[in-house]
Design an enzyme around this catalytic site. Structure first.
Site, short mmCIF file in Angstrom:
data_model
loop_
_atom_site.label_atom_id
_atom_site.label_comp_id
_atom_site.label_asym_id
_atom_site.label_seq_id
_atom_site.Cartn_x
_atom_site.Cartn_y
_atom_site.Cartn_z
N ASN A 1 -5.39 2.95 32.86
CA ASN A 1 -6.51 2.47 33.68
C ASN A 1 -6.09 1.30 34.56
O ASN A 1 -6.45 1.22 35.74
CB ASN A 1 -7.68 2.04 32.79
CG ASN A 1 -8.43 3.23 32.23
OD1 ASN A 1 -8.44 4.30 32.81
ND2 ASN A 1 -9.06 3.03 31.09
N GLU B 1 -10.75 6.10 23.74
CA GLU B 1 -9.58 6.98 23.71
C GLU B 1 -9.31 7.52 22.32
O GLU B 1 -8.22 8.00 22.02
CB GLU B 1 -8.34 6.26 24.26
CG GLU B 1 -7.83 5.13 23.39
CD GLU B 1 -8.49 3.79 23.65
OE1 GLU B 1 -7.89 2.78 23.31
OE2 GLU B 1 -9.61 3.76 24.21
#
Length: 201
Positions: free
Chosen positions: A83, A119
């Site tokens: 990210n 995640e």
């Protein structure tokens, strides 16, 4: 009079057909809503709500029939870096890719995968003992690592850390305790270098 009766019968028949059609449409819509309510919109896996419903059922079934059950807690390694370096779009693609390759390794209609949050994913393996779950977890690690995420002209390699818990369950085993034990094994996998499998003790 006969024409009126015939017209009335036809009208009633048409209304019945319309009701049946609308009922079928409503049932289909309700099924779609139900599916959306238990599915993670990004990865297509079960969501946490579904996990909290399905896992206790799996545990109860395993206890009732004295069958083993394994859970695999999986975390994508260094996810924050994807990210930070490339934005959330890449992060989303990494999640989709990992979930797809994990799901493709599982037994269809038997094993299942849920996105636990962020995640983290949980894989549930009915009827598999601890050793079988450990071997499958290693396959999952290999499957994710062998399938880089393609981002533009770049291949983004992804690895996962996994904690495994499995075996025959005791009557006092609660789903939250099983998740806690698998999570502790996952934590050890990350602490011991990531991209590896650790078994709950």
């Amino acid at each position: 009079m006969v024409k009126l009766q015939t017209a009335l019968h036809e009208h009633i028949h048409n209304l019945d057909d319309l009701v049946n059609e609308r009922t079928a449409q409503l049932e289909k819509l309700l099924e779609e809503i139900r599916h959306l309510s238990v599915t993670d919109g990004l990865t297509g896996c079960y969501n946490r709500r579904a996990l909290q419903d399905k896992l206790p059922e799996e545990i109860e079934r395993a206890q009732r029939y004295h069958r083993p059950l394994a859970v695999v807690f999986m975390d994508i390694d260094h996810f924050k870096q994807f990210n930070d370096r490339h934005g959330h779009q890449l992060g989303d693609e990494v999640l989709r890719s990992a979930a797809k390759h994990v799901a493709g390794t599982l037994r269809q209609g038997v094993d299942w995968i849920a996105r636990y949050g962020g995640e983290e994913f949980l894989v549930v393996l009915p009827g598999i003992d601890l050793e079988g779950a450990r071997l499958l977890a290693q396959q999952l690690c290999a499957a994710v690592q062998a399938a880089p995420c393609i981002w533009g002209h770049e291949s983004i390699f992804v690895t996962v850390s996994i904690g495994v818990l499995g075996g025959r369950l005791q009557p006092q085993d609660h789903w939250s305790l099983l998740l806690q034990a698998a999570d502790q094994a996952l934590y050890r996998a990350k602490a011991n270098g990531r991209n590896r499998v650790e078994v709950a003790v």
